[in-house]
Motif scaffolding. Structure first.
Motif, PDB file in Angstrom:
ATOM      1  N   ALA A 118       0.857  -1.189   0.000  1.00 21.04           N
ATOM      2  CA  ALA A 118       0.000   0.000   0.000  1.00 21.04           C
ATOM      3  C   ALA A 118       0.893   1.238   0.000  1.00 21.04           C
ATOM      4  N   PRO A 119       1.593   1.477  -1.114  1.00 15.45           N
ATOM      5  CA  PRO A 119       2.623   2.529  -1.109  1.00 15.45           C
ATOM      6  C   PRO A 119       2.074   3.938  -0.955  1.00 15.45           C
ATOM      7  N   TYR A 120       0.768   4.090  -1.078  1.00 15.59           N
ATOM      8  CA  TYR A 120       0.160   5.421  -0.889  1.00 15.59           C
ATOM      9  C   TYR A 120      -0.653   5.469   0.405  1.00 15.59           C
ATOM     10  N   GLY A 121      -0.439   4.452   1.263  1.00 20.10           N
ATOM     11  CA  GLY A 121      -1.263   4.386   2.465  1.00 20.10           C
ATOM     12  C   GLY A 121      -2.650   3.851   2.158  1.00 20.10           C
ATOM     13  N   ASN A 122      -2.788   3.260   0.977  1.00 18.98           N
ATOM     14  CA  ASN A 122      -4.111   2.766   0.545  1.00 18.98           C
ATOM     15  C   ASN A 122      -4.346   1.346   1.064  1.00 18.98           C
ATOM     16  N   PHE A 123      -4.280   1.225   2.383  1.00 20.90           N
ATOM     17  CA  PHE A 123      -4.489  -0.066   3.035  1.00 20.90           C
ATOM     18  C   PHE A 123      -5.930  -0.524   2.845  1.00 20.90           C
ATOM     19  N   ILE A 124      -6.080  -1.839   2.513  1.00 20.94           N
ATOM     20  CA  ILE A 124      -7.450  -2.300   2.279  1.00 20.94           C
ATOM     21  C   ILE A 124      -8.206  -2.561   3.580  1.00 20.94           C
ATOM     22  N   ASN A 125      -7.457  -2.721   4.665  1.00 22.98           N
ATOM     23  CA  ASN A 125      -8.133  -3.039   5.941  1.00 22.98           C
ATOM     24  C   ASN A 125      -7.843  -1.950   6.988  1.00 22.98           C
ATOM     25  N   TYR A 126      -7.691  -0.736   6.520  1.00 23.37           N
ATOM     26  CA  TYR A 126      -7.241   0.346   7.397  1.00 23.37           C
ATOM     27  C   TYR A 126      -8.061   0.453   8.689  1.00 23.37           C
ATOM     28  N   TYR A 127      -9.372   0.357   8.555  1.00 19.81           N
ATOM     29  CA  TYR A 127     -10.216   0.617   9.728  1.00 19.81           C
ATOM     30  C   TYR A 127     -10.267  -0.553  10.702  1.00 19.81           C
ATOM     31  N   SER A 128      -9.654  -1.682  10.316  1.00 21.67           N
ATOM     32  CA  SER A 128      -9.578  -2.765  11.302  1.00 21.67           C
ATOM     33  C   SER A 128      -8.453  -2.475  12.293  1.00 21.67           C
ATOM     34  N   PHE A 129      -7.466  -1.647  11.906  1.00 20.56           N
ATOM     35  CA  PHE A 129      -6.432  -1.323  12.895  1.00 20.56           C
ATOM     36  C   PHE A 129      -6.444   0.140  13.317  1.00 20.56           C
ATOM     37  N   ASN A 130      -7.218   0.953  12.648  1.00 13.31           N
ATOM     38  CA  ASN A 130      -7.389   2.337  13.123  1.00 13.31           C
ATOM     39  C   ASN A 130      -8.859   2.727  12.987  1.00 13.31           C
ATOM     40  N   PRO A 131      -9.707   2.211  13.893  1.00 11.83           N
ATOM     41  CA  PRO A 131     -11.146   2.464  13.771  1.00 11.83           C
ATOM     42  C   PRO A 131     -11.475   3.957  13.902  1.00 11.83           C
ATOM     43  N   PRO A 132     -12.570   4.388  13.256  1.00 10.74           N
ATOM     44  CA  PRO A 132     -12.938   5.807  13.263  1.00 10.74           C
ATOM     45  C   PRO A 132     -12.968   6.428  14.653  1.00 10.74           C
ATOM     46  N   GLU A 133     -13.350   5.637  15.663  1.00 14.34           N
ATOM     47  CA  GLU A 133     -13.481   6.182  17.025  1.00 14.34           C
ATOM     48  C   GLU A 133     -12.165   6.796  17.513  1.00 14.34           C
ATOM     49  N   ASN A 134     -11.039   6.295  17.037  1.00 15.27           N
ATOM     50  CA  ASN A 134      -9.749   6.835  17.486  1.00 15.27           C
ATOM     51  C   ASN A 134      -9.649   8.333  17.245  1.00 15.27           C
ATOM     52  N   ARG A 135     -10.176   8.796  16.131  1.00 14.26           N
ATOM     53  CA  ARG A 135     -10.160  10.225  15.841  1.00 14.26           C
ATOM     54  C   ARG A 135     -11.437  10.913  16.325  1.00 14.26           C
ATOM     55  N   LEU A 136     -12.574  10.231  16.128  1.00 14.17           N
ATOM     56  CA  LEU A 136     -13.852  10.875  16.486  1.00 14.17           C
ATOM     57  C   LEU A 136     -13.918  11.259  17.957  1.00 14.17           C
ATOM     58  N   GLY A 137     -13.277  10.434  18.793  1.00 11.31           N
ATOM     59  CA  GLY A 137     -13.291  10.701  20.228  1.00 11.31           C
ATOM     60  C   GLY A 137     -12.723  12.071  20.576  1.00 11.31           C
ATOM     61  N   LEU A 138     -11.894  12.622  19.684  1.00  8.31           N
ATOM     62  CA  LEU A 138     -11.276  13.927  19.966  1.00  8.31           C
ATOM     63  C   LEU A 138     -12.054  15.092  19.342  1.00  8.31           C
ATOM     64  N   ILE A 139     -12.960  14.772  18.440  1.00  8.18           N
ATOM     65  CA  ILE A 139     -13.639  15.842  17.690  1.00  8.18           C
ATOM     66  C   ILE A 139     -15.016  16.121  18.302  1.00  8.18           C
ATOM     67  N   PRO A 140     -15.274  17.366  18.716  1.00  4.62           N
ATOM     68  CA  PRO A 140     -16.578  17.630  19.346  1.00  4.62           C
ATOM     69  C   PRO A 140     -17.730  17.414  18.351  1.00  4.62           C
ATOM     70  N   GLU A 141     -18.812  16.833  18.861  1.00  3.14           N
ATOM     71  CA  GLU A 141     -19.998  16.646  18.001  1.00  3.14           C
ATOM     72  C   GLU A 141     -20.523  17.984  17.505  1.00  3.14           C
ATOM     73  N   ALA A 142     -20.346  19.000  18.339  1.00  2.15           N
ATOM     74  CA  ALA A 142     -20.897  20.318  17.992  1.00  2.15           C
ATOM     75  C   ALA A 142     -19.887  21.160  17.212  1.00  2.15           C
ATOM     76  N   LEU A 143     -18.931  20.503  16.571  1.00  2.00           N
ATOM     77  CA  LEU A 143     -17.885  21.252  15.873  1.00  2.00           C
ATOM     78  C   LEU A 143     -18.453  22.295  14.895  1.00  2.00           C
ATOM     79  N   LEU A 144     -19.425  21.881  14.105  1.00  2.00           N
ATOM     80  CA  LEU A 144     -19.923  22.819  13.081  1.00  2.00           C
ATOM     81  C   LEU A 144     -20.575  24.045  13.729  1.00  2.00           C
TER      82      LEU A 144
END
Ligand SMILES: C[S@@+](CC[C@H](N)C(=O)[O-])C[C@H]1O[C@@H](n2cnc3c(N)ncnc32)[C@H](O)[C@@H]1O
Length: 251
Positions: free
Chosen positions: A19-45
């Motif tokens: 995956a030379p461009y970071g185009n991993f086919i199973n990316y979210y199995s080792f970096n699930p969305p919650e890892n980032r979402l947990g830091l982002i406020p729901e009321a961001l907008l």
């Protein structure tokens, strides 16, 4: 009781040869969305002043779309609760250079009216300008309200060099009011390159020649603030992989 969890502390420990461009086919199995979402406020907008108007988001390098969709739901959640339909009109355009990943994103898109996934390489200046402008024109908007770029800068930098790293940031700044950026730190570059070597492949084309190195978040910030008329408004802290999530706004 001890549980055995594979030691993965960054995507660069996965096989970059495959995956030379970071185009991993199973990316979210080792970096699930919650890892980032947990830091982002729901009321961001709302927090950044986009009340109830229509909001356009751009997600750069969206892979198979899992984080784009999770973020879309996350940002609507607050207003959607207690009513059947969200009050806000939120549109998201996600793109990635990997056509197979985009196909997967398209096939699992729960909101095809509002979310669109397309194949696009951000380093293709002409094509990306044409495609993004044409999307914005449909809505009569000069820019996206919010652009997110999670874990993409290193791959552009390693594959295309310093100039491409800076022009990626300039391009993003030019198409949005707010930019939420997760730039991979330098240690990830080293492990990506080391891993490639271990596999017996030659280095990333530009790795050794890169002059922009060290504190990558600081380099990105400096370029955005000095060259792109943006300013840092907030840091949402660091992810479990020790990457900062930085929010910039157009001055
Ligand atoms: C490590 S993944 C991150 C995926 C997603 N942004 C996230 O953080 O969950 C990097 C993604 O960037 C994409 N990518 C790399 N270079 C790109 C480019 N020049 N244009 C568009 N997408 C690119 C890859 O295909 C890959 O899906």
């Amino acid at each position: 009781m001890e549980t055995h969890v594979p030691h993965v502390d960054s995507e660069e420990n996965e096989d970059p040869g495959a995956a030379p461009y970071g185009n991993f086919i199973n990316y979210y199995s080792f970096n699930p969305p919650e890892n980032r979402l947990g830091l982002i406020p729901e009321a961001l907008l709302e927090n950044i002043g986009f009340g109830s108007e229509r909001v356009l988001m751009l997600d750069v390098g969206c892979n198979s779309g899992d984080l784009s969709i999770a973020l879309y739901k996350h940002l609507l959640h607050k207003e959607a609760s207690g009513s059947d339909s969200p009050k806000r009109e939120l549109y998201l355009l996600g793109f990635d250079l990997d056509q197979d990943l985009i196909l997967r994103a398209q096939n699992s898109n729960p909101f095809p009216q509002n979310i669109q996934f397309i194949p696009l390489d951000i380093t293709d200046d002409q094509e990306s300008r044409t495609v993004l402008e044409s999307y914005l024109r449909k809505f009569g908007c000069p820019r996206f309200h919010l652009c997110t770029c999670f874990a993409v800068t290193m791959w552009v930098h390693l594959n295309h060099g310093d100039a491409a790293f800076l022009s990626l940031l300039s391009r993003l700044a030019s198409v949005c009011e707010y930019l939420l950026l997760e730039a991979q730190p330098w240690k990830c570059y080293r492990s990506a390159a080391r891993r490639l070597r271990k596999l017996g492949r030659s280095d990333f084309e530009h790795f050794k020649a890169l002059e922009i190195r060290g504190d990558m978040a600081a380099h990105a910030r400096e370029h955005l603030e000095k060259q792109c008329s943006m300013e840092l408004v907030q840091s949402f802290g660091n992810t479990a992989w020790d990457r900062s999530l930085l929010l910039f706004r157009r001055r």
